[in-house]
Design a protein around this motif. Structure first.
Motif, mmCIF file in Angstrom:
data_model
loop_
_atom_site.group_PDB
_atom_site.id
_atom_site.type_symbol
_atom_site.label_atom_id
_atom_site.label_comp_id
_atom_site.label_asym_id
_atom_site.label_seq_id
_atom_site.Cartn_x
_atom_site.Cartn_y
_atom_site.Cartn_z
ATOM 1 N N SER A 11 45.405 9.678 73.604
ATOM 2 C CA SER A 11 45.691 11.097 73.801
ATOM 3 C C SER A 11 46.388 11.382 75.127
ATOM 4 O O SER A 11 46.856 12.501 75.341
ATOM 5 N N ALA A 12 46.444 10.389 76.017
ATOM 6 C CA ALA A 12 47.106 10.622 77.297
ATOM 7 C C ALA A 12 47.538 9.297 77.908
ATOM 8 O O ALA A 12 46.918 8.250 77.678
ATOM 9 N N ASP B 5 50.670 14.227 77.767
ATOM 10 C CA ASP B 5 49.948 14.273 76.496
ATOM 11 C C ASP B 5 50.553 13.266 75.531
ATOM 12 O O ASP B 5 51.776 13.124 75.428
ATOM 13 N N TYR C 165 50.175 12.311 71.439
ATOM 14 C CA TYR C 165 49.575 12.819 70.206
ATOM 15 C C TYR C 165 50.510 12.538 69.032
ATOM 16 O O TYR C 165 51.676 12.189 69.200
ATOM 17 N N ASP D 243 51.438 14.372 65.073
ATOM 18 C CA ASP D 243 51.284 15.595 64.282
ATOM 19 C C ASP D 243 52.154 15.472 63.035
ATOM 20 O O ASP D 243 53.151 16.172 62.878
ATOM 21 N N LYS E 166 44.296 14.843 68.818
ATOM 22 C CA LYS E 166 44.079 15.648 70.011
ATOM 23 C C LYS E 166 45.028 15.193 71.126
ATOM 24 O O LYS E 166 45.494 14.055 71.133
ATOM 25 N N ARG E 167 45.238 16.102 72.082
ATOM 26 C CA ARG E 167 46.189 15.847 73.159
ATOM 27 C C ARG E 167 45.493 15.827 74.510
ATOM 28 O O ARG E 167 44.596 16.619 74.767
ATOM 29 N N GLY E 168 45.953 14.931 75.372
ATOM 30 C CA GLY E 168 45.525 14.932 76.762
ATOM 31 C C GLY E 168 44.169 14.288 76.981
ATOM 32 O O GLY E 168 43.459 13.908 76.049
#
Length: 474
Positions: free
Chosen positions: A383-384, A393, A395, A397, A407-409
């Motif tokens: 995620s990071a 970030d 991710y 999608d 999820k991001r970060g």
């Protein structure tokens, strides 16, 4: 299997090439684990500690690197020999990782971060990805514990409705019959101990050993003498009653419990004639509780008929909630048991006035084997990443499946101290550590650092795990 002991080979083939695939300037990565939904809307977190102790607690060696280098060369994959030798020389062979997780036994809604994994050495930023294959296998004990926990909630509901002693009865209402139906001894151990988070009855010895080895529990579960078909049918059909009488003479003592499979030929005849007439007085005089086990037919109908026939033979008392409790005998159903059939059996028994005290269940394949990673849609994702000194970030999608959006970060999990709600929250890119995170009012950290640079920082005891899981309710 001794040939599988090299940590560097406990991964997927393509992982060996991934250290070459990150952007130039990458010196840190951050990953997380979540259940993205599935059959149940919440999971029981369990099993990470066993995996960490078993696999990450042993330092890798130059000999391990030699073996991995040679295998990957023949296999057709590049291998980061220099990176791994750096870990041996600078970290004593222990992986430079920080792993945070919710306490084991915590019941968490799906779509929340359960674990985070991050690199701690800029020279080894690629290590979290390398161990994904190994660490994501925690989906298995989590899913077994989750299935078992939800079955427990169903049984609890019926006990609270029909029993004078629901909490006393509950721990032994679902017995693990699954050892022979799993794919490996390790599955029996991890799945068996996961079930014992919720119940105390098991025939899966490997689960007892896992509780002892990884969670400081000298004896996590219990069993009773029980017949199998061979010990009954070896007497011959004409001597079936003698096989049952032998079980009484060998094991039926005052206060004891003994289980006897009784469907080898005709379960209804066995109850009416053998148990209900020929052996009736011996059962009563023994002072034991004899548990009759049907093992074929439609579980709902057969269990109901067995209860009725045993009631005719031994009678019942009526408890404080107005339900019938059989004298001297009980029934355990171990064939065709799954969360759906448990509810159906209990609905039928309750509708005819029988307390749940009269019944226990044995669950095998549906408990330890009839599940996969998609039962709860488990995923471990990056995620990071820190690139050229800045966190970005990471991710996915996919337009073709929004359910696989990640999820991001950097992130952590918070829990509301009053209402118990969970919330996965981002850690700002500028924050150097989680201590820099401003928490919303009323929320505390739901995760703790359990592992850092080869050291176990939280060592959960099995009674602590059980207490957390048991405190949660649907």
């Amino acid at each position: 299997m001794q040939c599988l002991n090299n940590l560097l080979l406990n991964t997927d083939s393509y992982k060996a090439s991934h250290w070459l695939q990150y952007p130039p300037g990458t010196d840190a990565t951050f990953f997380y684990v979540e259940s993205r939904g599935g059959v149940y809307d919440r999971t029981v977190f369990f099993g990470l500690q066993a995996i960490l102790k078993e696999y990450l607690g042993k330092p890798i060696s130059h000999a391990d690197i030699d073996e991995a280098r040679d295998l990957y060369a023949a296999h057709g994959e590049p291998f980061n020999e220099a990176g791994w030798r750096y870990i041996v020389d600078h970290h004593g062979g222990l992986l430079p990782l920080r792993i945070r997780a919710v306490p084991e036994g915590t019941v968490v809604p799906t779509h929340q971060a359960l674990v985070t994994i991050e690199s701690t050495d800029p020279q080894a930023y690629w290590v979290p990805s390398y161990v994904e294959t190994l660490l994501l296998r925690l989906w298995y004990p989590v899913t077994v514990a989750t299935i078992s926990w939800h079955a427990k909630q169903t049984i609890r509901q019926f006990l609270e409705r029909t029993s004078d002693d629901p909490e006393g009865q509950l721990p032994f209402k679902l017995h693990d019959f699954g050892a022979r139906g799993v794919s490996s001894a390790e599955s029996a151990a991890l799945g068996g101990v996961a079930h014992l988070v919720n119940f105390m009855g098991t025939d899966t010895v490997a689960g007892l050993l896992a509780a002892r080895a990884y969670y400081h529990e000298a004896m996590a579960g219990y069993s009773i003498p029980a017949a199998e078909h061979s010990t009954i049918t070896s007497w011959g059909r004409e001597h079936e009653v003698d096989a049952y009488r032998n079980m009484l003479r060998q094991f039926a003592k005052p206060g004891a419990i003994v289980a006897v499979v009784s469907d080898s030929y005709d379960i209804f005849h066995a109850i009416r004639e053998h148990w209900g007439q020929t052996l009736r007085e011996e059962v009563i005089a023994s002072g034991a509780t004899v548990v009759i086990r049907p093992d074929s037919g439609d579980p709902v109908d057969v269990v109901h008929q067995c209860l009725s026939l045993l009631d005719e033979a031994f009678g019942h008392t009526v408890n404080g909630k107005g339900y019938k409790v059989l004298n001297h005998v009980r029934v355990i159903q171990g064939d065709g048991i799954n969360p759906t059939s448990i509810r159906a059996i209990l609905e039928r028994a309750t509708s005819y006035g029988y307390a749940t005290d009269n019944l226990a269940f044995g669950m095998g394949g549906a408990l330890l084997q009839r599940l996969d990673r998609d039962t709860q849609k488990f995923a471990l994702k990056c995620s990071a990443a820190r690139v050229n000194g800045e966190w970005i970030d990471v991710y996915k999608d996919p337009v073709t499946d929004k359910g696989k959006a990640s999820k991001r970060g950097r992130m952590t999990l918070l829990r509301h101290r009053e209402y118990g709600h969970f919330k996965t929250v981002p850690v700002p890119a500028e924050a150097a550590t989680l201590e820099d995170l401003a928490r919303p009012a009323g929320y505390d950290d739901a995760m703790v650092t359990v592992w850092e640079n080869g050291r176990l920082l939280c060592d959960w005891r099995f009674d602590e795990v059980r207490a957390l899981a048991n405190a949660a309710r649907l």
